[in-house]
Design an enzyme around this catalytic site. Structure first.
Site, short mmCIF file in Angstrom:
data_model
loop_
_atom_site.label_atom_id
_atom_site.label_comp_id
_atom_site.label_asym_id
_atom_site.label_seq_id
_atom_site.Cartn_x
_atom_site.Cartn_y
_atom_site.Cartn_z
N ASP A 287 0.81 -1.21 0.00
CA ASP A 287 0.00 0.00 0.00
C ASP A 287 0.85 1.27 0.00
OD1 ASP A 287 -2.82 1.31 0.61
OD2 ASP A 287 -1.37 2.19 2.01
N ALA B 251 -4.72 2.58 -0.87
CA ALA B 251 -4.61 1.84 -2.12
C ALA B 251 -5.13 0.42 -2.00
CB ALA B 251 -3.16 1.84 -2.60
N ASP B 252 -4.78 -0.25 -0.91
CA ASP B 252 -5.27 -1.61 -0.68
C ASP B 252 -6.79 -1.66 -0.64
OD1 ASP B 252 -3.09 -3.33 -0.62
OD2 ASP B 252 -2.66 -2.97 1.48
N SER B 253 -7.36 -0.85 0.22
CA SER B 253 -8.81 -0.93 0.44
C SER B 253 -9.59 -0.55 -0.81
CB SER B 253 -9.21 -0.03 1.61
OG SER B 253 -8.63 -0.49 2.81
N GLY C 154 -9.65 -3.25 -3.44
CA GLY C 154 -10.67 -4.25 -3.16
C GLY C 154 -12.05 -3.79 -3.56
#
Length: 396
Positions: A141, A169-171, A174
């Site tokens: 991230d 960025a990760d969330s 998803g």
């Protein structure tokens, strides 16, 4: 027994090959809305990165992997891949966040999956994309926050780059992946065909830059750091009160007039250089210096009450414990109760989407790895004897 959190997606089966955060976030959305999400874990001792997401019943795993079933499966062994392909034949979605070259080596690329089930939707989340010069780079991230521009606009002016306090960025990868899956499912109703849905941490982070990115692409301006102030709207940001801090947001000229009345400075309404938003932006530092001593004359609660009465946007600045004791947050039911076999009664973060007929819900905690091995393999036609052989050979 299939876990049903909602009727919205209870007709779908999802094979979850993900770990860490971006992929599990995608699958959590589908699971909370009722999809039969089967989390495919590696048998103990097989994965060199085992435990990368923390303890199985730690806060992160409990929050990310609720409402799922788990099977352990060695996908590097032919017998394990055979089991996976049998499951694939009657599934709707596969979600993975391997590096692109890994799934190709394992025979889990889209063309291989499509050959078994033309209706399958494969959602791939990577650090930098499925193609291009960076495709095989591992991504995290914070790397994406830096490369995507977020760290360049975060922090006080003139200070070193600053990461955001959450995995932006990760969330969002998803969330974008789940959105792509739902689009592909809707399109499949017309064509009868699946497709390959792709997103990456880098693409998602750049997309989240939104108006800051558009500011450069359209007007060719490089946005600077703005600290706790809004980069273009004045006054908007954090102000210091007599006993703490609050956020204010004066978004238009009518709000500016209401704001001036609230702070008992109606004379500012008549100042021509403050009358329009573009003028206030040009005089940002001047207005900030003018307002600082005013805000220090009253407490945060006093200011918030005044602004609410005048319909001027403002709000408290909470630590996380204060967030969940706010009456509006309690009313919205954002913290959802859950019973975990190791942690007992806990609360997790619910879905931020309200549906009038088919709401999301949380009905089970993170499963132990392989908790549903026998149950799931029985559903796909495997006998008790064959399951025992798979276990002996460490396939499951």
């Amino acid at each position: 027994m299939k876990i049903t959190a909602s009727t919205a997606l209870d007709h779908l089966r999802v094979l979850d090959l993900t770990r860490v955060r971006a992929g599990p976030t995608c699958c959590r959305i589908l699971a909370d809305f009722g999809a039969d999400v089967i989390k495919i874990d590696a048998p103990p001792g097989l994965d060199p990165n085992e435990g990368i997401s923390g303890a199985r019943h730690g806060y992160d795993m409990v929050n990310l992997h609720r409402n799922k079933r788990s099977i352990t499966l060695n996908l590097k062994a032919p017998e394990g891949r055979e089991v996976f392909m049998r499951m694939l034949a009657t599934s709707d979605v596969v979600v993975e966040n391997f590096r692109p070259d890994v799934k190709d080596r394992m025979g889990l690329d889209y063309e291989s999956l499509k050959a078994v089930n033309p209706r399958i939707i494969l959602a791939s989340i990577s650090g930098f994309g499925q193609t291009g010069p960076y495709k095989t780079r591992p991504g995290f991230d914070q790397i994406a926050q830096g490369m995507g521009g977020l760290m360049g606009v975060t922090g006080e002016p003139g200070t070193p780059p600053m990461r955001a306090g959450i995995a932006v960025a990760d969330s969002t990868s998803g969330i974008f992946a789940a959105t792509g899956i739902l689009i592909a499912l809707a399109e499949r109703e017309k064509s009868g065909m699946g497709q390959w849905v792709q997103t990456s941490l880098l693409q998602s982070q750049i997309a989240m830059m939104d108006f800051q990115a558009a500011r450069f692409l359209v007007d060719h301006q490089v946005p600077p750091q703005a600290g706790n102030d809004h980069p273009t709207t004045v006054p908007m940001g954090v102000v210091t009160t007599a006993d703490g801090y609050i956020n204010i947001g004066v978004g238009g000229d009518s709000q500016w007039r209401s704001f001036c009345q609230s702070i008992e400075r109606p004379d500012l309404i008549e100042v021509a250089k403050y009358a329009k938003g573009t003028d206030r932006t040009r005089h940002k530092d001047e207005i900030k210096a003018l307002l600082e001593p005013i805000f220090k004359t009253r407490t945060s609660a006093d200011w918030l009450a005044r602004f609410e009465a005048a319909a001027v946007p403002a709000g408290p600045i909470y630590k996380v414990d204060q967030v969940f004791s706010d009456p509006q947050v309690e009313h919205l039911g954002v913290a959802v109760p859950l019973k975990d076999r190791e942690r007992g009664d806990v609360r997790v973060v619910g879905q931020p989407i309200v549906m009038s007929r088919t709401p999301a819900s949380v009905v089970s905690s993170v499963p132990d790895a392989g908790e549903h091995n026998v149950e799931i393999l029985n559903e796909f036609g495997y006998s008790t004897d064959y399951i025992a052989r798979l276990r002996e050979r460490k396939i499951i």
